[in-house]
Design a protein around this motif. Sequence first.
Motif, PDB file in Angstrom:
ATOM      1  N   PHE A  75       0.731  -1.258  -0.085  1.00 13.29           N
ATOM      2  CA  PHE A  75       0.074   0.055   0.049  1.00 13.29           C
ATOM      3  C   PHE A  75       0.847   1.087   0.049  1.00 13.29           C
ATOM      4  CE2 PHE A  75      -2.462  -3.378   1.791  1.00 13.29           C
ATOM      5  CZ  PHE A  75      -3.767  -3.214   1.310  1.00 13.29           C
ATOM      6  N   GLU A  76       0.604   2.044  -1.146  1.00 15.62           N
ATOM      7  CA  GLU A  76       1.403   3.233  -1.235  1.00 15.62           C
ATOM      8  C   GLU A  76       0.511   4.566  -1.158  1.00 15.62           C
ATOM      9  OE1 GLU A  76       4.902   4.960  -1.054  1.00 15.62           O
ATOM     10  OE2 GLU A  76       3.504   6.600  -1.437  1.00 15.62           O
ATOM     11  N   ARG A  77       0.621   5.625  -0.485  1.00 11.90           N
ATOM     12  CA  ARG A  77      -0.158   6.724  -0.504  1.00 11.90           C
ATOM     13  C   ARG A  77      -0.111   7.570  -1.745  1.00 11.90           C
ATOM     14  NH1 ARG A  77       1.444  10.861   4.309  1.00 11.90           N
ATOM     15  NH2 ARG A  77       0.090  12.232   3.209  1.00 11.90           N
ATOM     16  N   GLY A  89       5.728  12.247   0.826  1.00 15.09           N
ATOM     17  CA  GLY A  89       4.804  11.222   1.341  1.00 15.09           C
ATOM     18  C   GLY A  89       5.275  10.744   2.406  1.00 15.09           C
ATOM     19  N   SER A  90       6.644  11.083   2.899  1.00 17.82           N
ATOM     20  CA  SER A  90       6.856  10.698   4.334  1.00 17.82           C
ATOM     21  C   SER A  90       6.491  11.742   5.318  1.00 17.82           C
ATOM     22  CB  SER A  90       8.224  10.343   4.539  1.00 17.82           C
ATOM     23  OG  SER A  90       8.797   9.923   3.161  1.00 17.82           O
ATOM     24  N   THR A  91       5.372  11.662   6.129  1.00 18.48           N
ATOM     25  CA  THR A  91       4.988  12.583   7.216  1.00 18.48           C
ATOM     26  C   THR A  91       5.003  12.089   8.615  1.00 18.48           C
ATOM     27  OG1 THR A  91       2.625  11.886   6.273  1.00 18.48           O
ATOM     28  CG2 THR A  91       3.657  13.678   5.281  1.00 18.48           C
ATOM     29  N   GLY A  92       5.486  10.887   8.537  1.00 20.96           N
ATOM     30  CA  GLY A  92       5.534  10.365   9.973  1.00 20.96           C
ATOM     31  C   GLY A  92       4.506   9.554  10.380  1.00 20.96           C
ATOM     32  N   ASP A  93       3.680   9.090   9.597  1.00 23.92           N
ATOM     33  CA  ASP A  93       2.422   8.405   9.642  1.00 23.92           C
ATOM     34  C   ASP A  93       2.852   7.083  10.663  1.00 23.92           C
ATOM     35  OD1 ASP A  93       0.970  10.028   8.476  1.00 23.92           O
ATOM     36  OD2 ASP A  93       0.177   8.354   6.867  1.00 23.92           O
ATOM     37  N   GLY A  94       3.836   6.613  10.281  1.00 26.46           N
ATOM     38  CA  GLY A  94       4.301   5.173  11.009  1.00 26.46           C
ATOM     39  C   GLY A  94       4.606   5.392  12.515  1.00 26.46           C
ATOM     40  N   GLY A 146      13.199   0.500   7.595  1.00 24.15           N
ATOM     41  CA  GLY A 146      13.625   1.765   7.283  1.00 24.15           C
ATOM     42  C   GLY A 146      13.707   2.669   8.055  1.00 24.15           C
ATOM     43  N   GLU A 147      13.598   4.022   7.479  1.00 24.71           N
ATOM     44  CA  GLU A 147      13.749   5.156   8.443  1.00 24.71           C
ATOM     45  C   GLU A 147      12.842   5.294   9.497  1.00 24.71           C
ATOM     46  OE1 GLU A 147      14.848   8.392   5.684  1.00 24.71           O
ATOM     47  OE2 GLU A 147      13.948   9.555   7.477  1.00 24.71           O
ATOM     48  N   VAL A 148      11.481   4.550   9.478  1.00 24.89           N
ATOM     49  CA  VAL A 148      10.642   4.658  10.562  1.00 24.89           C
ATOM     50  C   VAL A 148      11.304   4.412  11.908  1.00 24.89           C
ATOM     51  CG1 VAL A 148       9.679   2.456  10.348  1.00 24.89           C
ATOM     52  CG2 VAL A 148       8.228   4.488  11.169  1.00 24.89           C
ATOM     53  N   ASN A 154      21.926   5.423   4.405  1.00 25.65           N
ATOM     54  CA  ASN A 154      20.705   5.233   5.002  1.00 25.65           C
ATOM     55  C   ASN A 154      19.732   4.584   4.157  1.00 25.65           C
ATOM     56  OD1 ASN A 154      20.301   7.159   7.194  1.00 25.65           O
ATOM     57  ND2 ASN A 154      21.416   8.472   5.719  1.00 25.65           N
ATOM     58  N   LEU A 155      19.972   4.503   2.677  1.00 22.92           N
ATOM     59  CA  LEU A 155      19.397   3.620   1.872  1.00 22.92           C
ATOM     60  C   LEU A 155      19.650   2.062   1.956  1.00 22.92           C
ATOM     61  CD1 LEU A 155      19.292   5.597  -1.663  1.00 22.92           C
ATOM     62  CD2 LEU A 155      17.294   4.803  -0.479  1.00 22.92           C
ATOM     63  N   GLN A 156      21.065   2.074   2.079  1.00 22.28           N
ATOM     64  CA  GLN A 156      21.194   0.359   2.520  1.00 22.28           C
ATOM     65  C   GLN A 156      20.597  -0.054   3.678  1.00 22.28           C
ATOM     66  OE1 GLN A 156      23.767  -1.881   0.875  1.00 22.28           O
ATOM     67  NE2 GLN A 156      22.532  -3.145   1.890  1.00 22.28           N
TER      68      GLN A 156
END
Length: 411
Positions: A31-33, A173-178, A380-382, A393-395
């Motif tokens: 699922f992608e917003r 799209g990364s707004t901290g939802d996680g 990931g970054e969450v 960071n990507l790795q």
Amino acid sequence: MTNSVAIVGGGAAGLMAAYSAAVHGAEVTLFERNSILGMKILISGKGRCNLTNIKELHEFIQNIPGNGKFLYGALSRFSNRDLIAFFNKMGVETKVERGGRVFPKSDRAKDVVKALESALIKVGVEIRYKSRVKEVVVEGKTVKGLIFYDKEEFFPCDKVIVATGGKSYPSTGSTGDGYDIAQKLGHTIVQPRPSLVPLITKEEWVKDLQGLSLKNVEVTAYSMGRKLASQFGEMLFTHYGVSGPIILTISRSVVEHIEEGVTLSLNLKPALNGEMLERRLKRDFEKYSRKQLKNALVDLLPKRLIPIFIDICGIEPEKSVNQLTREERNKILKNLTDLKLTVIGCMEDEAIVTSGGVSIKEIDSRTMESKIIKGLYFAGEVIDVDGLTGGYNLQAAFSTGYLAGKSAALS
Ligand SMILES: Cc1cc2nc3c(=O)[nH]c(=O)nc-3n(C[C@H](O)[C@H](O)[C@H](O)COP(=O)(O)OP(=O)(O)OC[C@H]3O[C@@H](n4cnc5c(N)ncnc54)[C@H](O)[C@@H]3O)c2cc1C
């Protein structure tokens, strides 16, 4: 019996998690917003995507100051070499640049996203765009499914991998939802803060130097008399303050102290010790003894910096070098090695990564599964992990994604 795995977020971590879960036998829905995948990958590395770094594991981890050790499990199960092999197999040739940074040979981040997209199609992942997940539904501490912001649907599944990224560049799209999703399920969120972020300074003179880059300088940050961080290398003046590699690197330590007050000390001549610098200045002033000060610093400083530097020293630029007082010479020497800047903020939306996030204490580093909710995974970054620039960071996102996907599929 099918094992249905839902992935929340189609960034680096989510895409790799989806691939890995499907390859290991799960039925996967991502699922992608947004209406496209990997928006942040597309802007990464200035559109070239520095996808990893070739450093060996131990050194690699040293470049991840935010809980790097947590990644030993993920990086040894899906390493930088595995990632390069994966992309090569998917038709993305890679090259290694300065400092071990790995890029696609084409210099196009788009190719990285395309390769991931084709990989997902090949292994049968279903992708649902414009689907913003609101909550993970849980019964008796076990995952049951997902609900959404924009539709009245319940999506039942056995496992969920939360890969919603951090909070930087929210337009991707990364707004901290996680963080909200995890917190509602009982997870601790370590205060998210911008990291690898340009700094805003109080001094107005930086505006006049906008675009000027200084190489081989040293910056040291202090707060309440305590040294926070120091870096040698290249920095850049901007219309609001300072940026560039060494500023981004120290920003991680600076940001959390801004409210207490942070001062940056720039050493413009770090290769020379006090005595050497004094001799060097004397030599230059002998050479230009009949010149005005504004024309006597040309061998020491970039042209654009000279008038501002003299102003900071509080000396008349037209004053002849042979008329400078000892006190004025000392001011010049002092500012050459300790030019002060006061940090009053950071360019939050321009942060490359977010430090903080879902606490690593509540995630099993061998599987990426939550220690609180069965069937819930993070990637990931969450997660409360953040690295320096250079492909780390990507790795980290790809490795944690791969491990979460595999664990979710096989458990
Ligand atoms: C300008 C810039 C340049 C960078 N360059 C590099 C680089 O060259 N090398 C490097 O290693 N790192 C780089 N980084 C950092 C790196 O891009 C990130 O650390 C990495 O992309 C994080 O991946 P992720 O999958 O965890 O999160 P993200 O890439 O942020 O992906 C999260 C995804 O989840 C989606 N999402 C969020 N909430 C929801 C929801 N509720 N429901 C459904 N979907 C949701 C988002 O739309 C997004 O697609 C850069 C970052 C920036 C901002």
